[in-house]
Design a protein around this motif. Structure first.
Motif, PDB file in Angstrom:
ATOM      1  N   GLY A 486       7.399  -6.851   9.069  1.00 17.70           N
ATOM      2  CA  GLY A 486       8.091  -6.210  10.189  1.00 17.70           C
ATOM      3  C   GLY A 486       8.890  -7.194  11.009  1.00 17.70           C
ATOM      4  N   GLN A 575       9.045   1.156  -2.355  1.00 12.69           N
ATOM      5  CA  GLN A 575      10.052   0.647  -1.438  1.00 12.69           C
ATOM      6  C   GLN A 575      10.584  -0.666  -1.976  1.00 12.69           C
ATOM      7  OE1 GLN A 575       8.822   1.066   2.867  1.00 12.69           O
ATOM      8  NE2 GLN A 575       6.813   1.405   1.910  1.00 12.69           N
ATOM      9  N   THR A 616      -4.882  -2.770   1.240  1.00 15.00           N
ATOM     10  CA  THR A 616      -4.492  -1.524   0.593  1.00 15.00           C
ATOM     11  C   THR A 616      -5.680  -0.958  -0.151  1.00 15.00           C
ATOM     12  OG1 THR A 616      -3.772  -2.634  -1.422  1.00 15.00           O
ATOM     13  CG2 THR A 616      -2.144  -2.393   0.339  1.00 15.00           C
ATOM     14  N   SER A 622      -4.368   4.117   6.064  1.00 14.43           N
ATOM     15  CA  SER A 622      -2.915   4.082   6.065  1.00 14.43           C
ATOM     16  C   SER A 622      -2.462   2.647   5.833  1.00 14.43           C
ATOM     17  CB  SER A 622      -2.357   4.613   7.390  1.00 14.43           C
ATOM     18  OG  SER A 622      -0.954   4.480   7.419  1.00 14.43           O
ATOM     19  N   THR A 623      -1.451   2.456   5.029  1.00 14.03           N
ATOM     20  CA  THR A 623      -0.910   1.140   4.744  1.00 14.03           C
ATOM     21  C   THR A 623       0.583   1.157   5.024  1.00 14.03           C
ATOM     22  OG1 THR A 623      -2.550   0.800   3.013  1.00 14.03           O
ATOM     23  CG2 THR A 623      -0.649  -0.660   3.016  1.00 14.03           C
ATOM     24  N   ASN A 624       1.035   0.222   5.879  1.00 13.59           N
ATOM     25  CA  ASN A 624       2.438   0.131   6.232  1.00 13.59           C
ATOM     26  C   ASN A 624       3.001  -1.140   5.640  1.00 13.59           C
ATOM     27  OD1 ASN A 624       4.955  -0.044   7.470  1.00 13.59           O
ATOM     28  ND2 ASN A 624       4.222   0.969   9.317  1.00 13.59           N
ATOM     29  N   GLN A 626       5.305  -2.949   6.722  1.00 13.92           N
ATOM     30  CA  GLN A 626       5.575  -3.951   7.754  1.00 13.92           C
ATOM     31  C   GLN A 626       4.331  -4.721   8.157  1.00 13.92           C
ATOM     32  OE1 GLN A 626       7.878  -2.495  11.041  1.00 13.92           O
ATOM     33  NE2 GLN A 626       9.232  -1.262   9.761  1.00 13.92           N
ATOM     34  N   GLN A 627       3.141  -4.260   7.806  1.00 15.03           N
ATOM     35  CA  GLN A 627       1.914  -4.967   8.142  1.00 15.03           C
ATOM     36  C   GLN A 627       1.611  -6.109   7.186  1.00 15.03           C
ATOM     37  OE1 GLN A 627      -1.034  -1.912   8.135  1.00 15.03           O
ATOM     38  NE2 GLN A 627      -0.229  -0.876   9.952  1.00 15.03           N
TER      39      GLN A 627
END
Length: 702
Positions: A486, A575, A616, A622-624, A626-627
């Motif tokens: 991020g 992504q 993960t 939840s996995t983002n 940006q983390q």
């Protein structure tokens, strides 16, 4: 038809989940508006809903409806069939069929007065002696028949008497009708009807026989297709025999010849089509003289000279082999094959019967016993056809069994001479339909090519030892700081490429390749799924990768790869991350850096490290993207890591190619030896195994 329905009823009748109907309302402006009810529970006009659903195709299976409108109407009729009375399944079946048969005999609406209706039953039994004693539920007066009378009248006016009888039985099945367990599966009925129609052509006034008729589903399906002059049947259960007679009467068949026992084959002699689907348990009577294949032998005895017989048998009757002594079932199987009585063996798919799903079945297509042992036997694996074919498996199986050899696929359906089947331990199509043998020279050529390809793969490979020996590591004394993805995105050091939602129907074999969940997990080879540029034009927001973009899937499992060639379309949840300056663009990108701050392979290696992988997985809520974070290193360390990761990636790909080449040689050798085309010998080794762990080699004389 019911005039107003709720959202829950629409979902139930259309056989979809409740949220699907809400999605239809929200996404389609032309969905019918409510005609009443409340805001919390609106009511909709059933006919308007049916017309709107006519525009939406449903999954077609066999002869089922082709649109959701057809499914909705069928469900609405079935739901209405028992609205007026809380009756159990057996009562619905018997009482409903009696009223439909009375409606057919009376040729007009039935009276609602109980006494007049009883007098009508007596008159009908006088006019049709075959129906004598079948109207006991109506005459008993134990139930209020007025609600069912209205349903019967509506069904007869909408779908006719045959359709009304089938709708009544469908309602009875849902309410636990005991006769549902003795019915032949509808797919088997359609398969028998299709094969009989193809092999018999259009015979004049055929006679059909069912040695264990049950409720008569096969007889109604078959008789509707070929129009027999007489129907012979045997059913020892009085309740099932009553349902059968009423059902066939509603379908317009009058020439019924009942027999007390299906074992007395002389009563069925001369049948043009004979069928049996006996009840059985897995492994039943395998060591007794009475076994499932005994029924197949009885079907053969019933046939006329050109007749066709069908017998549903459990698969174990085709695979059971005698050990200490000859089992009766194996002896009967051998006699049926040896005398040319078997025309085809069809291995049926599993779970055909909705109420008896634990049985593995096969269908025998039989001839009369004329002693002709020169016939060819068709072996067909319908279970594999249903898995591999896009067409309905019943129609595809019928075509393969009945059409010429050129229309068959050798791995799914093939003919065998009777002489090749005598003495076999198994006659199951899945065991016999192995790939056809090739010429010995082809086996030899294929094996030599596989070996030469493996030699070439190893000869042109790079030695991995120097690469591994170049890697030098030391302990880091200074602390390490980290930056999240991020932060790098906000600072412009990375560019995020979001994945796009593209329906599977728009994907094909040509155009831009796509990278989705299946590709990154290894379920689908990269490059197999593609999207045509015309279809891609509908999704203007879809991201296209460039060479060096890092592709990531974070969620159930962290997967990271570098797209070396670019030009791929990313499908969510995949992504991408682009490193500015790695690919040089035209002058329109004036703020682009002159040199990338990190290489793509270094970035992919750091993102896929165990530190990020632990964040993960299925247990993480939840996995983002940006983390995820990477350590802050010097430019030289980033460069060394990028070069090292690239070299190791190339070595790993080389090792995969070598393993695939060795596996191909092993498979080709085993295939050739199993086919009896080659003999194998191993030359003396010119080297001794190196067990010391160093690079020394000891040679021995050749």
């Amino acid at each position: 038809m019911q005039s107003a329905v709720t959202l829950a009823q629409i979902a139930r009748y259309a056989q979809v989940r409740r949220p699907s109907v809400s999605n239809w309302r929200r996404r389609h402006a032309d969905f019918p508006p409510p005609t009443g009810g409340t805001r919390a529970q609106p009511l909709f006009d059933a006919e308007q809903v049916a017309q709107w659903l006519d525009q939406r195709p449903a999954l077609v299976r066999g002869a089922e409806p082709a649109t959701y409108g057809d499914v909705f109407r069928a469900g609405l009729r079935a739901g209405d069939a028992g609205n007026g009375a809380e009756l159990d399944g057996d009562t619905v079946a018997h009482l409903g069929l009696e009223l439909v048969a009375l409606r057919v005999a009376h040729q007009g609406p039935l009276p609602t007065d109980r006494r007049v209706l009883a007098d009508l039953c007596t008159a009908t039994e006088t006019a049709y002696p075959d129906l004598a004693g079948l109207f006991d539920h109506v005459q008993a007066g134990d139930h209020d028949v007025r609600p069912l009378l209205a349903d019967v009248e509506r069904l007869v006016s909408e779908v006719g008497a045959p359709g009304a009888a089938e709708e009544i039985l469908a309602t009875a099945r849902r309410r636990g009708w005991s006769g549902r367990l003795g019915e032949t599966a509808p797919e088997i009925c359609d398969l028998v009807t299709g094969i009989a129609g193809e092999l018999l052509g259009k015979p004049s006034d055929p006679a059909i026989a069912d040695l264990t008729a049950g409720p008569g589903r096969l007889l109604t399906t078959l008789s509707a297709a070929i129009g027999p002059r007489a129907i012979h049947y045997a059913e020892t259960d009085p309740a099932m025999a009553k349902v059968l007679r009423l059902r066939l009467f509603c379908h317009g068949h009058r020439n019924l010849v009942p027999h007390p026992d299906g074992e007395a084959t002389t009563d069925f002699a001369g049948a043009d089509v004979a069928f049996v689907d006996p009840p059985f348990q897995p492994g039943e009577h395998e060591q007794r003289d009475e076994h499932p294949l005994s029924w197949a032998a009885r079907v053969v005895e019933c046939l006329s000279g050109d007749g066709i017989g069908f017998a549903v048998v459990p698969e174990w009757t085709l695979t059971r082999a005698a050990i200490a002594r000859r089992l009766p079932v194996t002896w009967t199987r051998e006699q049926l094959i040896r005398r040319g009585c078997v025309r085809a063996i069809i291995q049926l798919p599993r779970h055909l019967h909705p109420f008896n799903t634990g049985a593995d079945l096969a269908l025998l297509v039989l001839n009369a016993d004329d002693g002709d042992s020169t016939r060819q036997v068709v072996m067909c694996n319908a279970a594999a056809i249903r898995t591999r074919s896009d067409q309905p498996w019943v129609q595809r199986t019928t075509d393969m069994v009945c059409r010429p050899t050129s229309a068959r696929e050798a791995e799914l359906c093939r003919t065998f001479p009777v002489a090749n089947l005598v003495g076999r331990r198994s006659l199951l199509p899945a065991h016999l339909l192995t790939p056809e043998s090739t010429a010995p020279d082809d086996y030899l050529l294929g094996t030599i090519r596989a070996r030469e390809s493996a030699i070439s793969t190893f000869a042109t490979s790079t030695d991995g030892l120097p690469v591994l020996q170049r890697i030098a590591v030391t302990t880091r004394t200074a602390g390490t700081s980290r930056r999240t993805v991020g932060e790098l995105l906000r600072g412009g050091q990375l560019i995020r490429l979001p994945g796009h939602r593209i329906p599977a129907g728009d994907l094909g074999d040509n155009g831009q390749r796509v990278l989705g969940r299946e590709e990154l997990l290894g379920l689908v080879p990269i490059g197999q799924r593609r999207i045509d540029v015309v279809n891609l034009g509908k999704y203007s927001a879809a991201a296209i990768t460039e060479p060096g973009d890092v592709v990531i899937m974070a969620g159930e499992r962290l997967q990271v790869m570098v797209d070396e060639t670019g030009g791929s379309v990313l499908l969510t949840p995949v992504q991408g991350l682009r490193i500015p300056g790695y690919v040089k663009h035209s002058s329109v990108y004036r703020d682009e850096p002159q040199r990338a701050w990190i290489g793509p392979h270094a970035l992919a290696a750091l993102l896929g490290a165990a530190r990020n992988a632990a964040r993960t997985g299925t247990r993480v809520r939840s996995t983002n993207l940006q983390q995820l974070d990477i350590p802050v290193l010097t430019s030289a360390e980033y460069d060394h890591l990028d070069e090292t990761a690239l070299l190791l990636t190339e070595l790993a790909e080389q090792a995969r190619r070598q393993a695939a080449a060795l596996d191909l040689v092993r498979q080709q050798l085993a295939t050739s030896l199993a086919a009896g085309a080659l003999s194998l010998r191993l030359k003396p080794s010119t080297t001794t195994p190196n067990t010391r762990g160093d690079d020394s080699r000891a040679t021995t004389p050749a």
